[in-house]
Design an enzyme around this catalytic site. Structure first.
Site, PDB file in Angstrom:
ATOM      1  N   HIS A  88       0.829  -1.209   0.000  1.00 17.57           N
ATOM      2  CA  HIS A  88       0.000   0.000   0.000  1.00 17.57           C
ATOM      3  C   HIS A  88       0.864   1.261   0.000  1.00 17.57           C
ATOM      4  CE1 HIS A  88      -3.476   2.582   1.196  1.00 17.57           C
ATOM      5  NE2 HIS A  88      -2.521   3.266   1.797  1.00 17.57           N
ATOM      6  N   GLU A  89       1.787   1.339   0.958  1.00 18.21           N
ATOM      7  CA  GLU A  89       2.612   2.539   1.047  1.00 18.21           C
ATOM      8  C   GLU A  89       3.507   2.701  -0.179  1.00 18.21           C
ATOM      9  OE1 GLU A  89       2.034   4.826   3.096  1.00 18.21           O
ATOM     10  OE2 GLU A  89       0.634   3.671   4.312  1.00 18.21           O
TER      11      GLU A  89
ATOM     12  N   HIS B  76       1.826   4.706  -2.794  1.00 16.39           N
ATOM     13  CA  HIS B  76       2.048   6.155  -2.645  1.00 16.39           C
ATOM     14  C   HIS B  76       3.413   6.538  -3.201  1.00 16.39           C
ATOM     15  CE1 HIS B  76      -1.515   7.035  -0.333  1.00 16.39           C
ATOM     16  NE2 HIS B  76      -1.176   6.244   0.673  1.00 16.39           N
TER      17      HIS B  76
ATOM     18  N   HIS C 140       3.351   6.829  -6.858  1.00 15.98           N
ATOM     19  CA  HIS C 140       2.699   8.081  -7.254  1.00 15.98           C
ATOM     20  C   HIS C 140       3.724   9.214  -7.242  1.00 15.98           C
ATOM     21  CE1 HIS C 140      -1.496  10.221  -6.935  1.00 15.98           C
ATOM     22  NE2 HIS C 140      -0.869  10.479  -8.071  1.00 15.98           N
TER      23      HIS C 140
END
Length: 674
Positions: A462-463, A466, A469
């Protein structure tokens, strides 16, 4: 005083020279950075030339580079490697920086120039990103209060300064309280169910504090990753009660008065800006637009989620032979999972060795999708010896950026997991991204492997979403770099990246026994896939309880906020009124340790996780329909979503990717809410 921040770093990718940074460098660098940007903004505001895009908006984007350099390093350290001295400095600087931000956003001269450029947009020859910059700056300044009269601005500035101090106090209290409430275990029998790696981590944590035995440190959320393994019910209860008591024990770290003051000031500020409550201000600048839209999604999910959670509790109580309480839920769930799927946490953990998960899972999926290649750079240093630095390059060997990983928990690191930019990408400034992922995995003793539980594997993916991104976005202006998007969209790419945790080819590549190298047995692979949707009643309800609690605090008018004096009573009534007061399912975050909403920038915005998950679930279906883990699919997602950062309206970016608006059906199916 000369500081390491005075000039751009000469290290690769402008990585800050962390080895040279000292505590005494920060205040003079901040003072110089503030003075420099104030002078730059004053020059823009007093420019005798008519306002143009270049002399106003672009000039504003170029301003504050020294302040950005010192700020990124400072906030990196206060979150991940803090000390009492740094926390004192944070408390000192918070109102100063708040006043500086207000001096810019509330500058009537600057606002008039931005408005003039905006009024002339129809005739301007600007790119789509340029136009969005004009609109975003104008909107942000308007919502910040740039249109208020002098008295209103004076009161607003005072509120913002006090709020900045209170948020820092809330976070400091929570860190101290979490450290203080770590559960000390002296009888090894109580650790029954924990594997050697977890015991080693607990022993190491105790030794670090000069204690005998073992120490169970607390994560940010209400539960604990070891509750599913511990067979000793008394220890499970001690851990849960310690977690739930944070910030409400009447000691020096009590957060109740702090959060009440935060709520009252936010409500007052909203009315000053012409809004009925703080949630209305926040959603006005998000994709949701209004609190009513947030209500529409959250309230539609509550009945089925709460009913599912009640049913799950009954099933778990039968499985373990006693009435399940909050501290029993994870344990009973693992018992049931083992019976139904042969895939409990203890069976899976030996196959989730951290470095293999990182290299053969997280990095492997990014390589297959986006053509990224990761090379560790031991010659480059982070802010702590535990931080690892990786250079990221494209499949054509073009430089992309740096990725830093800070995996382990320590007393100076706040709880939870997050991504943080250290250097923001910008074509205008000629910078490439440097991003860091922080987790809070218990560190085993030297020589022992770091074995992750399934939740920690999912958190790492999940992290890293980021981080992708931040790494992949290629925007002109730093304001749009990476995750600088509307807050209720920011979780979308990270949630999509979670899908690769159990994608067959990715799972087979990383899920191998840490001692033998044997792949995850077929029955455990099958258990992982078959258990999709398992325990979703609990997961959805604990999340909704926190999201609705966040909304309840921020739907109060100034008069209503002033009337609230009992935090626990307000929380009980809010959860009951929302229909999420389910026995044995406490909110994922309770008010006094709800860092997301009282110090972490998710105030009235915690709903964004499930708001983004509507897009995520819909996007996952697209990936499954279009080849899954392929360069073609990755190229489309990178081009339409990741690559644009905040330079395009998020929902327009999603339509460009999906070909239509998102549909809620995939989310309902995923969470068993149809």
């Amino acid at each position: 005083m000369a500081t390491p921040f005075d000039e751009p770093s000469t290290l690769p990718y402008a990585l800050p020279p962390f080895d040279d940074v000292r505590l005494e460098h920060f205040r003079p660098a901040f003072d110089a950075g503030i003075a420099e940007q104030r002078a730059e903004v004053d020059a823009i505001a007093t420019d005798p030339q008519a306002p143009t895009f270049e002399n106003t908006l672009v000039a504003l984007e170029r301003s504050g580079q020294l302040l950005a350099r010192v700020g990124h390093v400072f906030w990196t350290l206060t979150g991940a490697d803090s000390t009492p001295e740094l926390r004192d400095l944070e408390a000192e600087l918070s109102p100063v920086l708040a006043a500086h931000r207000d001096a810019i956003t509330l500058d009537a001269r600057l606002y008039a120039r931005v408005a003039a450029v905006r009024d002339d947009l129809a005739r301007a020859d600007l790119s789509a990103e340029d136009r969005r910059l004009v609109e975003r700056v104008h909107t942000e300044m308007t919502l910040a209060g740039a249109g208020l009269d002098a008295a209103g601005k004076e009161r607003l500035t005072a509120i913002n300064q006090e709020l900045s101090t209170l948020s820092a106090t809330f976070e400091r209290n929570l860190l101290d309280e979490t450290n203080d409430l770590a559960v000390h275990v002296t009888d090894e029998a109580e650790l029954d169910g924990l594997d050697d790696g977890a015991r080693s981590a607990a022993a190491g944590a105790a030794a670090d504090r000069g204690l005998d035995g073992w120490l169970v440190t607390l994560p940010l959320y209400t539960g604990h990753p070891w509750l599913g393994s511990l067979t000793h019910r008394g220890l499970r209860e001690r851990i849960m009660r310690a977690s739930l008591s944070r910030g409400r024990r009447g000691n020096d770290h009590d957060n109740r008065d702090v959060l009440l003051r935060i709520v009252r000031l936010r409500a007052e500020r909203a009315e000053l800006l012409g809004y009925p409550d703080h949630a209305s201000v926040v959603t006005a600048d998000e994709t949701a637009r209004t609190p009513r839209a947030v209500d529409g999604l959250l309230s539609s999910l509550v009945p089925a989620a709460a009913a599912n959670a009640e049913d799950e509790r009954a099933v778990r109580s039968r499985a373990v032979g006693f009435e399940v309480e909050a501290w029993d839920w994870a344990y009973a769930t693992e018992v049931l999972r083992g019976e139904q799927f042969a895939a409990d946490s203890s069976a899976l953990r030996p196959y989730f060795e951290a470095d293999r998960v990182l290299r053969d899972g997280v990095f492997h999926a990014a390589g297959e999708l986006y053509g990224l290649r990761f090379t560790e750079r031991p010659d480059l240093h982070g802010y702590n010896d535990e931080v690892r630095v990786f250079e990221v390059r494209s499949e054509d060997d073009e430089p992309v950026g740096l990725y830093l990983l800070d995996l382990y928990t320590r007393d100076g690191k706040r709880g939870g997991a997050w991504m943080h930019p250290v250097v923001e990408q910008s074509h205008l400034l000629g910078t490439l991204p440097v991003v860091v992922n922080n987790l809070n995995v218990a560190k085993p003793a030297a020589g022992s492997p770091t074995l992750l539980v399934q939740d920690e594997v999912e958190t790492l993916f999940h992290e890293f979403g980021h981080a992708l991104h931040g790494l992949i976005a290629r925007t002109t202006y730093p304001r749009f770099s990476g995750t600088n998007v509307e807050r209720d969209f920011v979780e979308f790419p990270s949630q999509v990246n979670e899908m690769w945790v159990t994608w067959p080819s990715v799972l087979a590549n990383y899920a191998k026994h840490h001692e033998t190298g044997e792949p995850l047995p077929p029955e455990l692979v099958l258990g992982l896939s078959d258990s999709a949707g398992f325990n979703e009643g609990f997961s959805t309800t604990e999340y909704l309880a926190a999201a609705l609690l966040d909304q309840a605090w921020h739907r109060l008018s100034a008069a209503e906020a002033a009337a609230v004096t009992d935090v626990e009573d307000f929380e009980r009534r809010a959860l009951a009124d929302a229909g999420v007061d389910v026995r044995a399912v406490p909110p994922r975050y309770s008010s006094t340790y709800f860092a997301h909403t009282f110090s972490g920038g998710y105030d009235a915005g915690y709903y964004g996780y499930i708001w983004s998950e509507v897009l995520d679930a819909d996007a996952v279906e697209w990936f499954r329909e279009h080849g899954g883990l392929s360069r073609e699919a990755g190229r489309r997602f990178a081009t339409t979503v990741l690559g644009v950062g905040g330079a395009q309206d998020p929902l327009e970016a999603y339509r460009a990717f999906r070909g239509r608006d998102a549909e809620v059906g995939p989310l309902l199916r995923r969470r068993g809410l149809e």
